[in-house]
Design a protein around this motif. Sequence first.
Motif, PDB file in Angstrom:
ATOM      1  N   PHE A  63       0.554  -0.734  -0.074  1.00 32.39           N
ATOM      2  CA  PHE A  63      -0.269   0.056  -0.133  1.00 32.39           C
ATOM      3  C   PHE A  63       0.719   1.704  -0.230  1.00 32.39           C
ATOM      4  O   PHE A  63       0.475   2.220   0.346  1.00 32.39           O
ATOM      5  N   ASP A  64       2.232   1.085  -0.243  1.00 30.50           N
ATOM      6  CA  ASP A  64       3.164   1.765   0.112  1.00 30.50           C
ATOM      7  C   ASP A  64       3.400   2.503  -1.650  1.00 30.50           C
ATOM      8  O   ASP A  64       2.215   2.488  -2.699  1.00 30.50           O
ATOM      9  N   GLU A  65       3.629   3.824  -1.420  1.00 32.02           N
ATOM     10  CA  GLU A  65       4.937   4.106  -2.600  1.00 32.02           C
ATOM     11  C   GLU A  65       5.014   3.074  -3.905  1.00 32.02           C
ATOM     12  O   GLU A  65       4.459   3.201  -5.384  1.00 32.02           O
ATOM     13  N   ALA A  66       5.737   1.804  -4.104  1.00 35.44           N
ATOM     14  CA  ALA A  66       5.513   1.206  -4.846  1.00 35.44           C
ATOM     15  C   ALA A  66       4.014   0.652  -5.651  1.00 35.44           C
ATOM     16  O   ALA A  66       3.947   0.223  -6.434  1.00 35.44           O
ATOM     17  N   SER A  67       3.393   0.959  -4.764  1.00 36.48           N
ATOM     18  CA  SER A  67       1.807   0.240  -5.906  1.00 36.48           C
ATOM     19  C   SER A  67       1.264   1.545  -7.313  1.00 36.48           C
ATOM     20  O   SER A  67       0.913   0.610  -7.924  1.00 36.48           O
ATOM     21  N   LEU A  68       2.627   2.407  -6.796  1.00 33.09           N
ATOM     22  CA  LEU A  68       2.004   2.994  -8.064  1.00 33.09           C
ATOM     23  C   LEU A  68       2.950   2.428  -9.036  1.00 33.09           C
ATOM     24  O   LEU A  68       2.107   2.602  -9.983  1.00 33.09           O
ATOM     25  N   ASP A  69       3.668   2.113  -8.972  1.00 33.39           N
ATOM     26  CA  ASP A  69       4.459   1.471 -10.336  1.00 33.39           C
ATOM     27  C   ASP A  69       4.068   0.129 -10.622  1.00 33.39           C
ATOM     28  O   ASP A  69       3.413  -0.536 -11.330  1.00 33.39           O
ATOM     29  N   PHE A  70       3.033  -0.789  -9.770  1.00 33.63           N
ATOM     30  CA  PHE A  70       2.248  -1.695  -9.936  1.00 33.63           C
ATOM     31  C   PHE A  70       0.714  -1.845 -10.998  1.00 33.63           C
ATOM     32  O   PHE A  70       0.718  -2.099 -11.920  1.00 33.63           O
ATOM     33  N   PHE A  71       0.160  -0.661 -10.166  1.00 32.03           N
ATOM     34  CA  PHE A  71      -1.273  -0.634 -10.949  1.00 32.03           C
ATOM     35  C   PHE A  71      -0.736   0.955 -12.321  1.00 32.03           C
ATOM     36  O   PHE A  71      -1.247   0.573 -13.679  1.00 32.03           O
ATOM     37  N   ARG A  72       0.622   0.797 -12.528  1.00 33.85           N
ATOM     38  CA  ARG A  72       1.318   1.662 -14.081  1.00 33.85           C
ATOM     39  C   ARG A  72       1.354   0.321 -14.883  1.00 33.85           C
ATOM     40  O   ARG A  72       0.827   0.906 -15.967  1.00 33.85           O
ATOM     41  N   THR A  73       2.188  -0.301 -14.414  1.00 33.73           N
ATOM     42  CA  THR A  73       2.308  -1.549 -15.376  1.00 33.73           C
ATOM     43  C   THR A  73       1.231  -2.203 -15.510  1.00 33.73           C
ATOM     44  O   THR A  73       1.080  -2.804 -16.634  1.00 33.73           O
ATOM     45  N   SER A  74       0.833  -3.057 -14.403  1.00 32.89           N
ATOM     46  CA  SER A  74      -0.755  -3.600 -14.934  1.00 32.89           C
ATOM     47  C   SER A  74      -1.127  -3.090 -15.642  1.00 32.89           C
ATOM     48  O   SER A  74      -2.213  -3.622 -16.515  1.00 32.89           O
ATOM     49  N   MET A  75      -2.055  -1.719 -15.525  1.00 33.71           N
ATOM     50  CA  MET A  75      -2.986  -1.456 -16.274  1.00 33.71           C
ATOM     51  C   MET A  75      -2.633  -1.528 -17.781  1.00 33.71           C
ATOM     52  O   MET A  75      -3.357  -1.842 -18.421  1.00 33.71           O
ATOM     53  N   THR A  76      -1.236  -0.905 -18.408  1.00 36.37           N
ATOM     54  CA  THR A  76      -0.812  -0.112 -19.159  1.00 36.37           C
ATOM     55  C   THR A  76      -0.407  -2.095 -19.900  1.00 36.37           C
ATOM     56  O   THR A  76      -1.358  -2.140 -21.163  1.00 36.37           O
ATOM     57  N   ASN A  77      -0.339  -3.030 -19.016  1.00 34.25           N
ATOM     58  CA  ASN A  77       0.073  -4.519 -19.724  1.00 34.25           C
ATOM     59  C   ASN A  77      -1.100  -5.028 -20.651  1.00 34.25           C
ATOM     60  O   ASN A  77      -1.733  -5.288 -21.091  1.00 34.25           O
TER      61      ASN A  77
END
Length: 246
Positions: A63-77
């Motif tokens: 739930f920290d700042e790493a979640s930004l990368d998760f949702f950016r990458t997963s949604m793009t893919n």
Amino acid sequence: MKLTVIGGTGLIGSQVVQKLTAAGHEAVPAALSTGVDLITGKGLDQALEGAEVVVNVANSPTFDEASLDFFRTSMTNLLAAGERAGVRHQVILSIVGVDQVPELDYYRAKTLQEDLLRQGPTPYSIVRATQFFEFMNATMSWTSDDTTVRLPATRIQPMATADIVDEVVDVAIGSPLNGIRNIAGPDVFALDDLGRLTLAAQHDNRTVVTDDKAGLFAAVTGDAIIAGPDAHLAPTHYQDWIKSAR
């Protein structure tokens, strides 16, 4: 109708798969355990083959700042794979008031996910839900010890996951909203009061202390995560749910 449920083995996703299947649809669960990796894209094309609808209820592992990368990458893919597969409707589960609490990394990450979906190539629907009944014990555990639970008086309007599933399924088998459906529980609580109600129902003798700096929801002000007048209100009341959950 064939639907692929991303995160289809989790708390919400498994119930979505069950409900869609019971209604006569072909619901395919997609998760790491089924060989689908949202971050690398491995298995996505196979999971989406022949699907008319993608229901994305996958969650970030943090739930920290790493979640930004998760949702950016997963949604793009996922959007790219959906376009290749000819998917006609992309659905995501988000949070009521998610764009009103930029102080929270996780809420900013979910807002980014929504923005990517809106800008994507496929008709879409966003289902924004309030907090889950099922997460109340976890919320209390963040700021508790053997005798005390510290909670802010943040106003919340929680709901049962079964009611969330009903709404997600309804949206998924319908026409794309190209917008947002807000859903919420029938009652508004102060979080500290909800903690007291929960402990009493569980015969837990710890004391709830009101602390407006305690935990994740301390960053929420006013009615930022309370549903507006347009929301679909769920039928299940927390007091009834917690009695049955025991």
